[in-house]
Enzyme design. Structure first.
Site, PDB file in Angstrom:
ATOM      1  CB  VAL A  14      -0.986  -0.005   1.197  1.00 15.16           C
ATOM      2  CG1 VAL A  14      -1.930   1.177   1.114  1.00 15.16           C
ATOM      3  CG2 VAL A  14      -1.770  -1.305   1.231  1.00 15.16           C
ATOM      4  N   GLY A 125     -10.658  -2.267   2.793  1.00  9.25           N
ATOM      5  CA  GLY A 125      -9.956  -1.686   1.644  1.00  9.25           C
ATOM      6  C   GLY A 125     -10.670  -0.477   1.076  1.00  9.25           C
ATOM      7  CE  LYS A 196      -9.565  -5.838   7.262  1.00  7.72           C
ATOM      8  NZ  LYS A 196      -9.375  -6.798   6.179  1.00  7.72           N
TER       9      LYS A 196
HETATM   10  N1  HSE Z   1      -5.218  -9.056   4.549  1.00 10.37           N
HETATM   11  C1  HSE Z   1      -6.285  -8.155   4.443  1.00 10.37           C
HETATM   12  C2  HSE Z   1      -7.423  -8.807   3.673  1.00 10.37           C
HETATM   13  C3  HSE Z   1      -5.827  -6.910   3.739  1.00 10.37           C
HETATM   14  O1  HSE Z   1      -7.156  -9.829   3.038  1.00 10.37           O
HETATM   15  O2  HSE Z   1      -8.541  -8.339   3.709  1.00 10.37           O
HETATM   16  C4  HSE Z   1      -6.825  -5.792   3.729  1.00 10.37           C
HETATM   17  O3  HSE Z   1      -7.149  -5.398   5.031  1.00 10.37           O
END
Ligand code: HSE
Length: 391
Positions: A14, A125, A196
Site C-alpha cells: 500500500v 480496503g 475490523k
Molecule cells: N489481509 C487483508 C485482507 C488486507 O485480506 O482483507 C486488507 O485489510
C-alpha cells in the site's frame, strides 16, 4: 486547497501504491517528503533520497503535517502514531490490529492534541464503510452490520470452491497478489476480520469491543466434506463478520465465523478479494456496500480519500458514544458442526437437532445452539471441528 506535506511510514504493497498515486495525481496538492523504511538495502521504485530509516527525522520535521502509517508491525505503528499525534501531526493509518487494540486511547490522544486520526483503509480496503457509518448513519438506528471483511479468505474460499484449488495453493495465490497479511495466520484464522469488526462496532454502535470477545473461527478447519455439503445445498462458504443488536436495541452478539450462504445471494456473489457489508437499520432496512477489500490500489484509494478529508480537517465524531461492550452469549443460532466420525459431534451442545449425518469417516449435526455453548471445551479453537453458521 490546503497543501499537505506527508511523512510516510512503510513502502510495502500500500505504501508504494500511495506513493505512485500521489506522484501522478497532483490535484490533491499533497506530496510525500520522506518515507521511513526498515530495510534500506532493498531496491525500491523511487529516488533513494526519499527514504530514511530514522523515524525521528520525520516525526520532528515541522514541515510535515500529516503522517501516513502503512507498516506491518502493530507495536512499532503504535509508537509512531502516538508520537506523531503528541507532536501535533495528524495521522492516517491502515493498521487494524493497532487500532482495534488501542482504539479509545488513540482517539483520546487525537482529541487531546486536536489532530485528525483517520483509518478508512484499515477496514474493507476501498469500501467506504467507516465514513458512512460515521456520517450517513449517524442518526438512523442501526440494528446490524454483517459482511465479508477479509479479502484473502474470500479469495481463498472462492479458489477452493469454484476452481478446485487446494488450500495451500489458494493461500499462496492470495499472498503473491498482495492481499494477505505478512503473517497470513491473521487472515485465515479470522483475526484480521475480528479487528475490523471491532473497529466497525465502535462506529456503528458506539461500543468499544475487545477482539477476544468476538466469537471467532477462521477457515483452516474447513474440510472437503464441508465444501461438498455446500455444493449439494447450493450454498457457498463465506467468512462472515457479524454484529447485531437484540430486541432491547443492545449490541449483544459479535462473531466471525464460516457461514453457509446462498450461492445466488449478495454474499454468495461477493467473490475473490471483494468485500461486501450489509448495514441493517430501522428506517432504511438494508444497504449493501461492495468493493475491493484488499490490494495495492483499492487500499490506496481509501488512504487517498482520508488525505483529502484531512485537507478540510475532517475528524470522526464518534457520535454514538465510546462505551465498553459487554458480551452476552445467550442468543441461540443455527450451526453445522462436523468432524471425523471417530471424534463424534457432541449432541449435548445443541438445544434442538434438525439434521444428523454419519458415514464411514465424517459426521455432522445441524441444529440450534446457544452461543455460549460454542465457547465450551475449546471447540472454536479445535482444528478438527468444522463450525459453520447457518444464520
Ligand atoms: N489481509 C487483508 C485482507 C488486507 O485480506 O482483507 C486488507 O485489510
Amino acid at each position: 486547497m490546503k497543501k499537505v506535506t506527508i511523512g510516510l511510514f512503510g513502502f510495502g504493497v500500500v505504501g508504494e501504491g500511495i506513493y505512485q498515486v500521489l506522484s501522478e495525481k497532483q490535484a490533491l496538492n499533497a506530496s510525500i517528503k520522506k518515507v521511513v523504511i526498515k530495510h534500506p538495502e532493498k531496491s525500491r521504485n523511487a529516488p533513494a533520497e526519499l527514504f530514511t530509516t530514522d523515524a525521528d527525522e520525520v516525526l520532528h520535521d515541522d514541515a510535515i503535517d500529516l503522517i501516513v502509517e502503512l507498516i506491518d508491525d502493530a507495536e512499532a505503528a503504535y509508537t509512531i502514531v502516538t508520537n506523531a499525534m503528541r507532536n501535533g501531526k495528524s495521522v492516517i493509518s491502515a493498521n487494524k490490529k493497532m487500532i482495534a487494540e488501542h482504539h479509545l486511547e488513540l482517539i483520546q490522544i487525537s482529541r487531546d492534541h486536536q489532530v485528525s486520526f483517520l483509518y478508512e483503509a484499515a477496514v474493507c480496503g476501498s469500501v467506504p464503510i467507516i465514513r458512512n457509518l460515521e456520517e450517513y448513519f449517524d442518526n438512523d438506528l442501526l440494528i446490524s452490520v454483517e459482511g465479508i471483511v477479509n479479502g484473502s479468505t474470500n479469495f481463498i474460499l472462492c479458489k477452493m470452491l469454484q476452481e478446485g484449488e487446494d488450500y495451500a495453493n489458494a493461500l499462496h495465490h492470495a499472498q503473491v497478489s498482495g492481499f494477505a497479511e505478512s503473517n497470513p495466520h491473521l487472515d485465515v484464522e479470522g483475526i484480521d476480520a475480528a479487528y475490523k469488526l471491532s473497529i466497525i462496532g465502535l462506529h456503528a454502535f458506539g461500543k468499544q469491543i475487545d477482539v477476544g470477545e468476538i466469537l471467532r473461527k477462521g477457515i483452516t478447519s474447513l474440510h472437503p466434506f464441508d465444501f461438498q455439503y455446500a455444493k449439494e445445498k447450493d450454498y457457498v462458504i463465506k467468512l462472515i463478520a457479524k454484529a447485531t443488536v437484540n430486541e432491547h436495541g443492545e449490541l449483544d452478539t459479535l462473531s466471525v465465523l464460516p457461514t453457509f450462504v446462498s450461492r445466488s445471494g449478495i454474499f454468495g456473489q461477493t467473490n475473490n478479494e471483494y468485500n461486501g457489508v450489509v448495514v441493517g437499520s430501522v428506517l432504511a432496512d438494508e444497504q449493501f456496500f461492495y468493493g475491493k477489500g484488499a490490494g495495492r490500489f483499492p487500499t490506496s484509494s481509501a488512504v487517498l480519500s482520508d488525505i483529502s478529508a484531512y485537507t478540510y480537517q475532517y475528524k470522526y465524531g464518534y457520535k454514538k458514544g465510546l462505551t465498553p461492550f459487554r458480551p452476552n452469549y445467550d442468543r441461540t443460532g443455527r450451526y453445522y458442526i462436523a468432524c471425523d466420525k471417530a471424534l463424534a459431534v457432541d449432541r449435548a451442545l445443541f438445544d434442538e437437532i434438525d439434521e444428523e449425518f454419519i458415514n464411514h469417516d465424517r459426521s455432522y449435526i445441524i441444529g440450534k445452539i446457544r452461543q455460549k455453548n460454542l465457547l465450551l471445551n475449546g471447540i472454536l479453537n479445535n482444528p478438527q471441528i468444522s463450525i459453520i453458521s447457518l444464520n
